[in-house]
Design an enzyme around this catalytic site. Structure first.
Site, PDB file in Angstrom:
ATOM      1  N   ASP A   4       0.797  -1.332  -0.058  1.00  0.00           N
ATOM      2  CA  ASP A   4       0.114  -0.082  -0.010  1.00  0.00           C
ATOM      3  C   ASP A   4       0.812   1.261  -0.193  1.00  0.00           C
ATOM      4  O   ASP A   4       0.416   2.288  -0.510  1.00  0.00           O
ATOM      5  CB  ASP A   4      -0.938   0.043   1.241  1.00  0.00           C
ATOM      6  CG  ASP A   4      -2.035  -0.860   1.096  1.00  0.00           C
ATOM      7  OD1 ASP A   4      -2.419  -1.436  -0.011  1.00  0.00           O
ATOM      8  OD2 ASP A   4      -2.658  -1.201   2.119  1.00  0.00           O
ATOM      9  N   TYR A 111      -8.909   4.276  -3.659  1.00  0.00           N
ATOM     10  CA  TYR A 111      -9.093   3.859  -2.154  1.00  0.00           C
ATOM     11  C   TYR A 111      -8.560   4.413  -1.034  1.00  0.00           C
ATOM     12  O   TYR A 111      -7.584   5.192  -1.369  1.00  0.00           O
ATOM     13  CB  TYR A 111      -8.334   2.387  -2.111  1.00  0.00           C
ATOM     14  CG  TYR A 111      -8.617   1.640  -0.726  1.00  0.00           C
ATOM     15  CD1 TYR A 111      -9.600   0.573  -0.773  1.00  0.00           C
ATOM     16  CD2 TYR A 111      -7.828   1.832   0.117  1.00  0.00           C
ATOM     17  CE1 TYR A 111      -9.951  -0.236   0.332  1.00  0.00           C
ATOM     18  CE2 TYR A 111      -8.093   0.638   1.160  1.00  0.00           C
ATOM     19  CZ  TYR A 111      -9.050  -0.011   1.535  1.00  0.00           C
ATOM     20  OH  TYR A 111      -9.268  -0.639   2.348  1.00  0.00           O
TER      21      TYR A 111
END
Length: 114
Positions: A4, A111
């Protein structure tokens, strides 16, 4: 978590040579970082590990750099425990790495918080 925040393995510099440590030490650390990032996007890797020294992190703000330092520490902790539990782990597949990283970064990010 690693994927991430880092678009691949956390970069690590080459160790400094004795002559580099003996004169202009700090400049040579910076130059080692610059050499390591040749061909890499610092926005995709907000940290570097300087061999036999320490980590350096950055971000758009000082607070972001501190956050990236905390993330680096957590990623290192998780990696240590993962390898301790199962030493035969393989690197993440490129398609999964891209999915995790690119969903939070770049023009197609969707996201997380804006």
């Amino acid at each position: 978590t690693h994927a991430d925040h880092f678009h691949g393995p956390v970069p690590v510099t080459e160790p400094l040579r004795e002559a580099e440590v003996g004169t202009d030490y700090e400049r040579h650390i910076g130059e080692a970082i610059v050499r390591r990032f040749e061909g890499l996007d610092p926005g995709e890797f907000p940290a570097v590990l300087c061999a036999k020294h320490a980590s350096f992190t950055w971000g758009d703000t000082a607070a972001a750099a501190v956050r990236n330092a905390a993330i680096l520490e957590e990623v290192a902790r998780m990696a240590f425990h993962t390898v301790a539990l199962s030493a035969d782990q393989t690197p993440i597949e490129p398609y999964l790495l891209d999915k995790h990283f690119l969903r939070k970064h770049g023009p197609g990010a969707y996201y997380g918080q804006s």
